[in-house]
Structures are given as C-alpha cells and as structure tokens.
Design a protein around this motif. Structure first.
Motif, PDB file in Angstrom:
ATOM      1  N   ILE A 168       0.834  -1.210   0.000  1.00 58.70           N
ATOM      2  CA  ILE A 168       0.000   0.000   0.000  1.00 58.70           C
ATOM      3  C   ILE A 168       0.868   1.258   0.000  1.00 58.70           C
ATOM      4  CG2 ILE A 168      -1.686   1.334   1.324  1.00 58.70           C
ATOM      5  CD1 ILE A 168      -2.865  -1.368   2.247  1.00 58.70           C
ATOM      6  N   THR A 169       1.946   1.237   0.786  1.00 58.78           N
ATOM      7  CA  THR A 169       2.836   2.404   0.790  1.00 58.78           C
ATOM      8  C   THR A 169       3.513   2.572  -0.575  1.00 58.78           C
ATOM      9  OG1 THR A 169       4.635   1.064   1.724  1.00 58.78           O
ATOM     10  CG2 THR A 169       3.253   2.290   3.258  1.00 58.78           C
TER      11      THR A 169
ATOM     12  N   THR B 116      -0.648   2.620   7.304  1.00 60.07           N
ATOM     13  CA  THR B 116      -0.715   3.129   5.939  1.00 60.07           C
ATOM     14  C   THR B 116      -1.299   4.540   5.891  1.00 60.07           C
ATOM     15  OG1 THR B 116      -2.835   1.974   5.635  1.00 60.07           O
ATOM     16  CG2 THR B 116      -0.847   0.864   4.863  1.00 60.07           C
ATOM     17  N   THR B 117      -2.242   4.838   6.779  1.00 59.03           N
ATOM     18  CA  THR B 117      -2.812   6.182   6.822  1.00 59.03           C
ATOM     19  C   THR B 117      -1.796   7.204   7.300  1.00 59.03           C
ATOM     20  OG1 THR B 117      -5.018   5.278   7.265  1.00 59.03           O
ATOM     21  CG2 THR B 117      -4.664   7.604   7.775  1.00 59.03           C
TER      22      THR B 117
ATOM     23  N   ARG C 167       2.066   1.874  -3.433  1.00 56.85           N
ATOM     24  CA  ARG C 167       1.044   2.489  -4.277  1.00 56.85           C
ATOM     25  C   ARG C 167       0.828   3.958  -3.911  1.00 56.85           C
ATOM     26  NH1 ARG C 167      -0.317   0.187  -8.843  1.00 56.85           N
ATOM     27  NH2 ARG C 167      -2.445   0.983  -8.674  1.00 56.85           N
ATOM     28  N   GLN C 168       0.993   4.281  -2.640  1.00 47.66           N
ATOM     29  CA  GLN C 168       0.750   5.646  -2.195  1.00 47.66           C
ATOM     30  C   GLN C 168       1.928   6.576  -2.460  1.00 47.66           C
ATOM     31  OE1 GLN C 168      -0.179   4.983   1.969  1.00 47.66           O
ATOM     32  NE2 GLN C 168      -2.381   5.164   1.603  1.00 47.66           N
ATOM     33  N   HIS C 169       3.138   6.089  -2.213  1.00 46.39           N
ATOM     34  CA  HIS C 169       4.304   6.976  -2.182  1.00 46.39           C
ATOM     35  C   HIS C 169       5.400   6.617  -3.176  1.00 46.39           C
ATOM     36  CE1 HIS C 169       2.467   8.593   1.428  1.00 46.39           C
ATOM     37  NE2 HIS C 169       2.494   7.398   1.994  1.00 46.39           N
TER      38      HIS C 169
END
Length: 253
Positions: free
Chosen positions: A31-32, A146-147, A34-36
């Motif tokens: 997830i990180t 993740t948030t 995909r986010q960063h």
C-alpha cells in the motif's frame, strides 16, 4: 485468521510460523508503494528488516515473562520492550544487506535464548469472538500505519510494519488458554527467515522492478520457508514439532 485456523488444525508451532510471515507487513509495504512510490517502499522495506529484530525481541521477552505473569502483564511488558527496541533501531541507518545480516543474527540468538516448552493446560474451545478479534486487530494495524505513513516517513513506517499485533493476539490467547505460548513463539522465529528474505528482496528490487519485486519477494519467501521447514530449523535441544522435522529414511541394518 488463516494462521488461527491452521493453529487449531496443526498446533501452535504452525500458527506461529504463519504469523511470523509477512502477512501483515506485506500489505502495508504494498500500500505504501502504491501511495508513495518505489523509493519510499524500498526504504520502508529496509527499515522493516530492522523491525524484525524487534519481533525476535518480542518472542524472547514474551516467552520468559509469560512463565511468571499473566497474559495482560506479559503483553504489556513485551510491547514496551519492542517499542524500546524500535526506538533504538530508528537511529540505525545501514545498507539492506547489513540489516538482513542483523536480522538473521538476531533470530539465531533469539532461538538460543528461548526457553524449552513446558507443561501446558489442555486447550479450551476458543470463544466465538476469537477469530474476528484477531482479524480486526490486524486490520487496524494496516489501516493506522498506511494512513500515517506520510507523516511517519519510510523509516518508522518500515519499523512498525512488522509490529507484533497479530503475534500478540495469538500469543495472548494461547497464554490465557493453555498457560504458555512458547511453541507458537518458536514458530514465529522460524518464520522470520522467510520474512527477512521478503523484505530484503523489496529493499533491493522495488526501485528497478516496481510491483514485480513483490511477486519476486513472495516466491523467495516461500522458497526460504520450504528450505527452513525441510531442514527442521528450531531452537536447539527442542523436540521436533509436527510438520517441521526433516524427514529421514530409516537406516537399513
């Protein structure tokens, strides 16, 4: 949840191995990514390697503290030890290969420090909320990290990704129901070899391979776990646990 069901079928050692695999940290790192982006995820994976040292600390402290205290005190004491270890490790900045070596060394030392499994109570049927509680605890950890990953940065995101939420729930339930979680914690240590291999692959290959690094990491982790299982790796002087002993052919006269 899969680890819980496996533990009921094949025993706490198997459940411990499954909890010790990157079933929580893997989704967090993905997830990180995909986010960063790849650079952030690679640095977080490198920090996760050091975070596995704290997971080894968790296993040893819980196993020894659990011989003298109930599950609440044992869990609280162990979390304090893990957070102290994470804080100290947050100041360590070394290449992924060095982190990988540190994790393997810490896992080996932890196996040497594990107490032998003693007598335990007969397992009682778990309450109806057992599996939902474990699933919720794991989901909360993934959501929180993740948030907050942007604020935490790759260092603390990686260190907290392997934080032993699921392991704590498993060990706490076993301690409360059977009086000991030593076999499960030994299984966790066995799973760290594959966990560390997964994080090392991500730390090295996420930037050049992107999402392909995650597929490669899963394959490598599975291969390492099969090898560890085949070799029957476990704390010294322990009897072989079902499913983890190396099969040998009987000697012919």
């Amino acid at each position: 949840m899969v680890s819980s069901l496996a533990g009921r079928r094949w025993g706490p050692a198997v459940a411990g191995v499954l909890v010790g695999l990157p079933i929580v940290a893997g989704p967090i790192l993905f997830i990180t990514y995909r986010q960063h982006g790849a650079e952030f995820a690679a640095r977080a994976a490198g920090s996760s390697l050091l975070g596995l040292v704290s997971l080894a600390v968790f296993a040893v402290v819980f196993a020894h503290a659990g011989r003298r205290a109930g599950w609440v005190v044992t869990t609280a004491t162990t979390w304090i030890a893990v957070l102290c270890a994470d804080f100290a490790l947050s100041f360590v900045h070394v290449p992924a290969l060095v982190s990988f070596a540190c994790t393997l060394a810490a896992t080996g030392v932890a196996m040497l420090l594990m107490p032998k499994p003693g007598a335990h109570n007969e397992p009682r049927p778990p309450p109806a909320w057992d599996l939902p509680a474990r699933a919720v605890a794991t989901g909360v950890l993934v959501l929180v990290i993740t948030t907050a990953s942007a604020a935490l940065g790759p260092g603390w995101t990686g260190l907290l990704a392997p934080f032993p939420i699921a392991t704590s729930v498993l060990a706490g339930f076993l301690h409360a129901q059977q009086g000991t979680a030593v076999k499960a914690l030994a299984g966790v240590l066995t799973g760290l070899f594959a966990f560390a291999s997964f994080c090392f692959v991500l730390a090295v290959f996420t930037v050049p391979l992107g999402m392909g690094a995650f597929a490669l990491g899963v394959v490598v982790a599975a291969a390492v776990q099969l090898l560890v299982t085949r070799l029957g790796v476990r704390p010294p002087a322990w009897p072989a646990a079902p499913g983890f002993a190396r099969r040998t052919s009987p000697r012919r006269p």
